[in-house]
Design a protein around this motif. Structure first.
Motif, mmCIF file in Angstrom:
data_model
loop_
_atom_site.group_PDB
_atom_site.id
_atom_site.type_symbol
_atom_site.label_atom_id
_atom_site.label_comp_id
_atom_site.label_asym_id
_atom_site.label_seq_id
_atom_site.Cartn_x
_atom_site.Cartn_y
_atom_site.Cartn_z
ATOM 1 N N LYS A 86 21.574 19.318 39.641
ATOM 2 C CA LYS A 86 22.978 19.713 39.704
ATOM 3 C C LYS A 86 23.901 18.602 39.207
ATOM 4 C CE LYS A 86 22.773 23.889 41.447
ATOM 5 N NZ LYS A 86 23.327 25.050 40.694
ATOM 6 N N GLU A 87 23.668 17.366 39.677
ATOM 7 C CA GLU A 87 24.535 16.268 39.266
ATOM 8 C C GLU A 87 24.428 16.014 37.755
ATOM 9 O OE1 GLU A 87 22.471 16.301 41.686
ATOM 10 O OE2 GLU A 87 23.542 15.837 43.547
ATOM 11 N N LYS A 88 23.205 16.032 37.228
ATOM 12 C CA LYS A 88 23.044 15.774 35.801
ATOM 13 C C LYS A 88 23.566 16.924 34.949
ATOM 14 C CE LYS A 88 19.338 12.398 36.000
ATOM 15 N NZ LYS A 88 18.053 11.953 35.454
ATOM 16 N N GLN A 89 23.454 18.117 35.454
ATOM 17 C CA GLN A 89 24.025 19.257 34.715
ATOM 18 C C GLN A 89 25.526 19.095 34.596
ATOM 19 O OE1 GLN A 89 22.982 23.190 36.184
ATOM 20 N NE2 GLN A 89 24.986 23.962 35.596
ATOM 21 N N SER A 90 26.154 18.690 35.662
ATOM 22 C CA SER A 90 27.608 18.483 35.640
ATOM 23 C C SER A 90 27.970 17.336 34.702
ATOM 24 C CB SER A 90 28.096 18.199 37.058
ATOM 25 O OG SER A 90 29.470 17.926 37.052
ATOM 26 N N GLU A 91 27.163 16.247 34.733
ATOM 27 C CA GLU A 91 27.434 15.112 33.850
ATOM 28 C C GLU A 91 27.295 15.504 32.386
ATOM 29 O OE1 GLU A 91 25.796 10.549 33.037
ATOM 30 O OE2 GLU A 91 24.880 11.816 34.586
ATOM 31 N N CYS A 92 26.290 16.310 32.071
ATOM 32 C CA CYS A 92 26.085 16.765 30.691
ATOM 33 C C CYS A 92 27.251 17.624 30.242
ATOM 34 C CB CYS A 92 24.767 17.526 30.594
ATOM 35 S SG CYS A 92 24.392 18.119 28.921
ATOM 36 N N ALA A 93 27.713 18.513 31.096
ATOM 37 C CA ALA A 93 28.843 19.357 30.732
ATOM 38 C C ALA A 93 30.088 18.522 30.474
ATOM 39 C CB ALA A 93 29.097 20.390 31.822
ATOM 40 N N THR A 94 30.269 17.451 31.277
ATOM 41 C CA THR A 94 31.425 16.582 31.078
ATOM 42 C C THR A 94 31.366 15.901 29.716
ATOM 43 O OG1 THR A 94 31.516 16.195 33.470
ATOM 44 C CG2 THR A 94 32.684 14.633 32.042
ATOM 45 N N LYS A 95 30.185 15.403 29.312
ATOM 46 C CA LYS A 95 30.034 14.741 28.011
ATOM 47 C C LYS A 95 30.290 15.710 26.867
ATOM 48 C CE LYS A 95 26.932 11.011 29.395
ATOM 49 N NZ LYS A 95 25.674 10.296 29.111
ATOM 50 N N VAL A 96 29.854 16.956 27.022
ATOM 51 C CA VAL A 96 30.119 17.948 25.977
ATOM 52 C C VAL A 96 31.607 18.191 25.857
ATOM 53 C CG1 VAL A 96 29.792 20.345 25.313
ATOM 54 C CG2 VAL A 96 27.855 19.034 26.189
ATOM 55 N N GLU A 97 32.289 18.225 26.973
ATOM 56 C CA GLU A 97 33.733 18.448 26.930
ATOM 57 C C GLU A 97 34.461 17.285 26.284
ATOM 58 O OE1 GLU A 97 37.115 20.531 27.184
ATOM 59 O OE2 GLU A 97 35.077 21.220 27.631
ATOM 60 N N ILE A 98 33.964 16.051 26.516
ATOM 61 C CA ILE A 98 34.577 14.876 25.872
ATOM 62 C C ILE A 98 34.423 14.973 24.354
ATOM 63 C CG2 ILE A 98 34.352 12.382 25.601
ATOM 64 C CD1 ILE A 98 33.591 12.242 28.547
ATOM 65 N N VAL A 99 33.236 15.432 23.897
ATOM 66 C CA VAL A 99 33.023 15.582 22.462
ATOM 67 C C VAL A 99 33.965 16.616 21.879
ATOM 68 C CG1 VAL A 99 31.367 16.312 20.715
ATOM 69 C CG2 VAL A 99 30.638 14.788 22.542
#
Length: 1090
Positions: free
Chosen positions: A111-124
């Motif tokens: 769950k935590e890593k899924q959220s972190e990945c989504a955040t990085k995609v949004e930054i891109v």
């Protein structure tokens, strides 16, 4: 514009590839990430998809996207194409951003890593700021995933991750870090490539959608810009066919623009860019003719778009760059497999580029001279706030200005700063020379090398200029281009003067004064005056058209050269040049007797306009002892002079030495010294008997002319220079003996008879013949057995024995006075029968005088007695001669052989029932051979010859006479060779000859055969072959000879050697082969039918 600004942008010249940005990879500190990056970039083969990868941080700021226009109604474009647009889409704006993230399906912190990945995609996505760039996520996993549909947890979590990141299922990838990493990377690349193509397809549609808002009145530039952009995006999409179509459309539109002085440069610049793209794609599609046609069309349309006359140099620079760029494209296509030809290769385009660069230089120099007093504008119009141009092809001080109004601006001085770059011209000429050398165009290569030399001359690099000019002068001398050679020599003379190169200056002066020079007499007189100044160790006057600034430095160098001591002698080998003095040497006869003076003549001729004086003439001979007699020197103040166009001859005479009898004397060189020891000495050295670089052709022309007009030449009082031929050598032959030798004898000699031969020697000399000797006896070189069965003696009262020699050398006869006769007798005893050749050799010494010198001559006289040749394999021939006063009847004859055998099945008498009168002779011939088992012995008995006879018409009984046949000396024959050929040949008809090679040893023999060429035959077959023949076996070689001449002709000689049998020689093996054959002429009826 400066030269660097004419270079095509690198983003235009490179191959466009889809740009994919990779984020989330720590290639410095993370080994796994580094391995992934290396798999993407290292050792990319040609079969992998064309993608340009770049690692960027996750928060990388991409170029901002401008606000999209909704209307172009009031928009006026400031230019056609921005300078940063191509680079932006090649290296700054990616078609796809890929986020790499380490996450396994069974990670406990999912769950935590899924959220972190989504955040990085949004930054891109935020950093892309509204661009259409695609975003994809690659999960780096440690385990190999299960096949699709088997891992339900992976399917559920993949769907959840796509939802959290707002991604489609096609944008999520899994990359297991296993041993098959490269294979997974290649699959990822193919998926990335599909996403990139989708992005560029979207961009093409977006650009096309603007067309409906444009009008051709105010938006002409946008039509060109959009077509270029669509073509460029098509290239990024690797759709080169459509890219070529859009580029062609853009090229047509750019020439529809209204052209005036303010936008002429921009139109030409964009036309050059688009033309480069079209030609590059045509070569890439393997349609070089389309590329050449497009380039010719481009040049035809743009060569007259010069603009302002003051900017003509700028147009020449642009034209030069167009040819250079196309030449580079052509050369690159050839390296990739395209085939070029002599008449269509990159060299022509490099040459034309150099020509336009030379025009640019001349126009800039002219413009600089006109505006020499003008000052450079201040502030500098080339200094702009941005430091660069916004649009390609615009001026720095007029960016974005597209109207016809306004002053063109003082561009001249700023843009002329680098217009005098001769380095560019030399580089282009060097490229053209390399191409013409590659495609074997020697004249074009020489022509361009002359231009390179002239450029080096103007650049004041006189050493390189002289090197290039000297190299091509050889070709122009050989091909007799006298006008071109004179022009090159003139430039080379200037270089030599400005370098103060004494030897080069002297050589070029001599050649410009020669017959190959096309200069006028007044110029030749000036050059001859300068040459005399150099010979007097003085500084010559400067050559016309030399740079005044360089002349002063050259004078200083000349003064230093003249002041140097020990360097006042120069030697010029004139066989490679065409000097102003010609030389021909000749002996008056091809041969001289040793008691005759040898006469040598040297002819000299000057081609300069004024008389020329020289100090010494020396001839070098192969025997250096004679050189002292072949020297002519000026005495005191009296110098030897050559008048213009007149031939002067110098005669030399010397006496040959007796030890040089039978040897050849050759002229090895002729040397002429110009100047004097007090000044500077220049030695002109001719190799052999004379001649220079043009003499061979002139001699050929003279021989043709003499054959054509020979009768008219005979009427001339003095021979013309062209009619004089070289005679560089002569042969020294012995003195003609003035003595007679007569022999008196009564042949034939009988066996064991003391046979008397009388010798009468009579002197016809004018002086006493001293040391007269006689050599008498069996002539050397015959069969070795004859010397053992022949004895010679001077004493006729004693019977010869084995102690007597077969040849008595140097029998002293004393002296012979003039007219005196001397008689001697020699007695010969022959133990065996057979023909013999005897030698009688009389030698003596006599004193004679040649040119006041007394020499001693040795004279010889030869007299043969008889000549007969006998060989093996042999024919036994018996001669029966009747000495009876009554006729004799030969009843029969037979041959009893001991160690020999007959080649025929049965021997039959060939003289049966033959009647012989007095003095008549009957002969029989038998073909014999020695059996193999007897070949080891040296001498073998032949056998006996039996003949039955009686008187003719008498009743007396038959008488049988037995004659013992002589022994024969056997020689082992390792290889027996014989030939099968017709009895005669016919001209121009095939003549088959089959050679049989038989190995008669117990070893394997290697046989090397070579057929030498013959003037009388052509042949087909192996000219050289090496065979291995087994013991007792036979090899056959078939040749087809083709006779060319009628009559008795010598067959092509067959050279045979046996490497494993050192005792044999080629001459011994060839004795079994026929040497000659009779060739009949072609019949007339055959000739008529042909």
């Amino acid at each position: 514009m400066a030269a660097s600004q004419w270079e095509l942008p690198p983003e235009l010249c490179c191959r466009p590839m889809a740009f994919v940005a990779l984020t989330g990879l720590d290639v410095v500190y993370n080994a796994v990430h580094r391995a992934i990056w290396d798999a993407f970039c290292a050792n990319r083969r040609a079969d992998r998809v064309p993608i340009s990868f770049k690692v960027l941080p996750g928060d990388h700021e991409y170029p901002k996207c401008r606000t999209k226009r909704t209307s172009y109604e009031w928009y006026i474009p400031k230019g056609i194409l921005k300078t940063g647009w191509m680079n932006k889409h090649l290296n700054l704006v990616p078609a796809l951003v890929v986020l790499f993230y380490e996450l396994d399906w069974d990670d406990p912190q999912w769950k935590e890593k899924q959220s972190e990945c989504a955040t990085k995609v949004e930054i891109v996505r935020t950093s892309l700021q509204g661009r259409n760039t695609k975003v994809a996520v690659v999960l780096i996993q440690k385990k190999t995933p299960l096949p699709p549909g088997e891992d339900l947890v992976a399917s559920e979590r993949a769907a959840a991750l796509c939802t959290a990141c707002d991604l489609s299922g096609k944008s999520l990838f899994v990359l297991p870090h296993t041993d098959h990493l490269v294979g997974y990377i290649i699959r990822l690349e193919n998926a990335f490539y599909e996403h990139a193509q989708t992005y560029y397809y979207t961009e093409i549609r977006r650009v096309k959608s603007h067309k409906e808002f444009l009008n051709k009145t105010t938006h002409q530039l946008l039509f060109v810009r959009h077509q270029f952009k669509i073509g460029f995006f098509s290239e990024l999409k690797q759709d080169t066919q459509n890219a070529l179509k859009y580029y062609r459309t853009a090229y047509s539109l750019v020439h529809e623009l209204r052209a005036h002085e303010t936008n002429m440069l921009e139109i030409k610049t964009l036309a050059g860019f688009i033309n480069y793209k079209i030609c590059r794609l045509c070569f890439q599609h393997n349609t070089p003719l389309d590329a050449i046609a497009q380039f010719r069309k481009h040049i035809d349309q743009c060569k007259k778009k010069i603009g302002s006359a003051e900017l003509a140099f700028e147009h020449a620079a642009w034209m030069s760059k167009q040819f250079q760029s196309f030449g580079e494209l052509f050369d690159e296509a050839i390296k990739l497999g395209l085939t070029a030809i002599q008449t269509q290769n990159p060299g022509f385009y490099y040459q034309q580029a150099a020509c336009y660069s030379q025009d640019r230089k001349q126009q800039a120099l002219t413009l600089c001279q006109v505006s020499a007093g003008a000052s450079y504008p201040s502030p500098d119009p080339l200094d702009t706030q941005s430091g660069g141009l916004d649009f390609y092809g615009q001026r720095h001080w007029r960016q974005g200005h597209q109207s016809k109004d306004g002053d063109p601006g003082p561009a001249d001085e700023g843009e002329r700063r680098s217009s005098l770059g001769r380095e560019l011209i030399i580089a282009l000429l060097s490229n053209a020379v390399a191409q013409f050398k590659k495609y074997k165009c020697p004249r074009m290569k020489s022509h361009l090398m002359v231009q390179m030399g002239e450029e080096y001359y103007h650049a004041k690099d006189y050493t390189k200029a002289l090197k290039l000019l000297d190299y091509v002068m050889c070709d122009y001398r050989t091909e007799r281009w006298w006008a071109l050679l004179t022009a090159i020599l003139t430039t080379a003379l200037r270089c030599a003067f400005l370098m103060a190169s004494v030897k080069d200056y002297t050589v070029y002066c001599m050649e410009l004064l020669g017959r190959a020079s096309t200069l006028k007499d007044e110029h030749k007189a000036r050059i001859e005056k300068n040459l005399l100044r150099v010979l007097q160790n003085q500084v010559p006057d400067p050559e016309p058209d030399c740079d005044p600034a360089s002349v002063g430095a050259a004078r200083t160098l000349w003064n230093d050269r003249m002041a140097l001591s020990g360097s006042n002698e120069l030697t010029v080998e004139v066989q490679d040049y065409i000097p102003f003095i010609q030389c021909k040497g000749r002996f008056q006869s091809p041969s001289f007797h040793v008691d005759q003076p040898i006469l040598l003549q040297v002819f000299l001729r000057a081609d300069c306009p004024q008389p020329v004086a020289f100090s010494k003439l020396a001839v070098s001979l192969s025997n250096q002892e004679y050189n002292q007699w072949c020297v002519a020197e000026a005495s005191g103040s009296d110098s030897m002079t050559l008048l213009p166009g007149k031939t002067r001859s110098f005669s030399f005479s010397f006496v040959a030495k007796t030890e040089d009898v039978g040897k050849k004397i050759e002229v090895t060189g002729v040397e002429l010294m110009l100047g004097a020891a007090a000044g500077r000495c220049v030695f002109l050295s001719w190799r052999g008997a004379g001649g220079d670089a043009a003499s061979a052709h002139e001699a050929l022309q003279a021989s043709r002319s003499s054959r054509r007009w020979g009768r008219g030449l005979e009427a001339r009082q003095e021979p013309s220079w062209d009619s004089l031929s070289l005679q560089p050598s002569t042969m020294i032959i012995s003195r003609v003996p003035r003595i007679s030798v007569q022999l008196s004898h009564q042949p034939p000699a009988l066996t064991n008879e003391l046979y008397r031969i009388g010798i009468s020697v009579r002197s016809e000399e004018d002086a006493t013949a001293r040391d007269v000797t006689l050599t008498a006896g069996l002539k050397p070189g015959q069969d070795a057995g004859l010397s053992q069965t022949t004895q010679v003696t001077l004493d006729g009262s004693v019977v010869c024995d084995d102690s007597c020699p077969s040849l008595i050398p140097d029998i002293p006869l004393g002296t012979l006075e003039p007219g005196q006769r001397l008689d001697r007798c020699v007695y010969v005893t022959c133990v065996s029968t057979g023909p013999r050749v005897f030698l009688f050799h009389v030698a003596y010494s006599v004193d004679t005088s040649v040119d006041g010198r007394r020499i001693v001559c040795r004279c010889h006289k030869f007299e043969p007695l008889d000549r007969v040749a006998v060989d093996v394999p042999f024919l036994l021939m018996t001669d029966v001669q009747s000495s009876s006063p009554w006729p004799l009847l030969l009843s029969s004859s037979s041959l009893t052989l001991l160690a020999m055998s007959s080649t025929s099945a049965q021997l039959q008498s060939q003289v049966q029932d033959v009647v012989l009168e007095t003095g008549e002779c009957a002969s029989e011939c038998f073909s014999l051979r020695c059996p193999a088992h007897n070949s080891s012995s040296n001498a073998v008995a032949t056998g006996q010859y039996l003949i039955s006879w009686r008187r003719y018409r008498a009743d007396s009984p038959l008488i049988q006479t037995t004659v013992t046949l002589p022994h024969v000396i056997l020689e082992p024959v390792p290889v027996y060779i014989h030939a099968d050929l017709p009895s005669f040949g016919r001209v121009r008809e095939s003549l088959p000859v089959r050679y049989h090679i038989e190995n008669r040893t117990a070893l394997v023999q290697e046989v090397e055969m070579a057929v030498e060429p013959s003037d009388a035959f052509m042949f087909s077959g192996l000219k050289q072959v090496r065979l291995r023949i087994l013991p007792g076996s036979e090899q056959q070689m078939l040749y087809n000879y083709y006779p060319l001449m009628a009559g008795y002709q010598t067959l092509p000689q067959l050279n045979i050697s046996l490497p494993r049998c050192q005792t044999s020689n080629s001459q011994a093996l060839r004795r079994f082969l026929p040497q000659r054959i009779f060739v009949k002429a072609v019949r007339l009826n055959d000739t008529s039918t042909k």
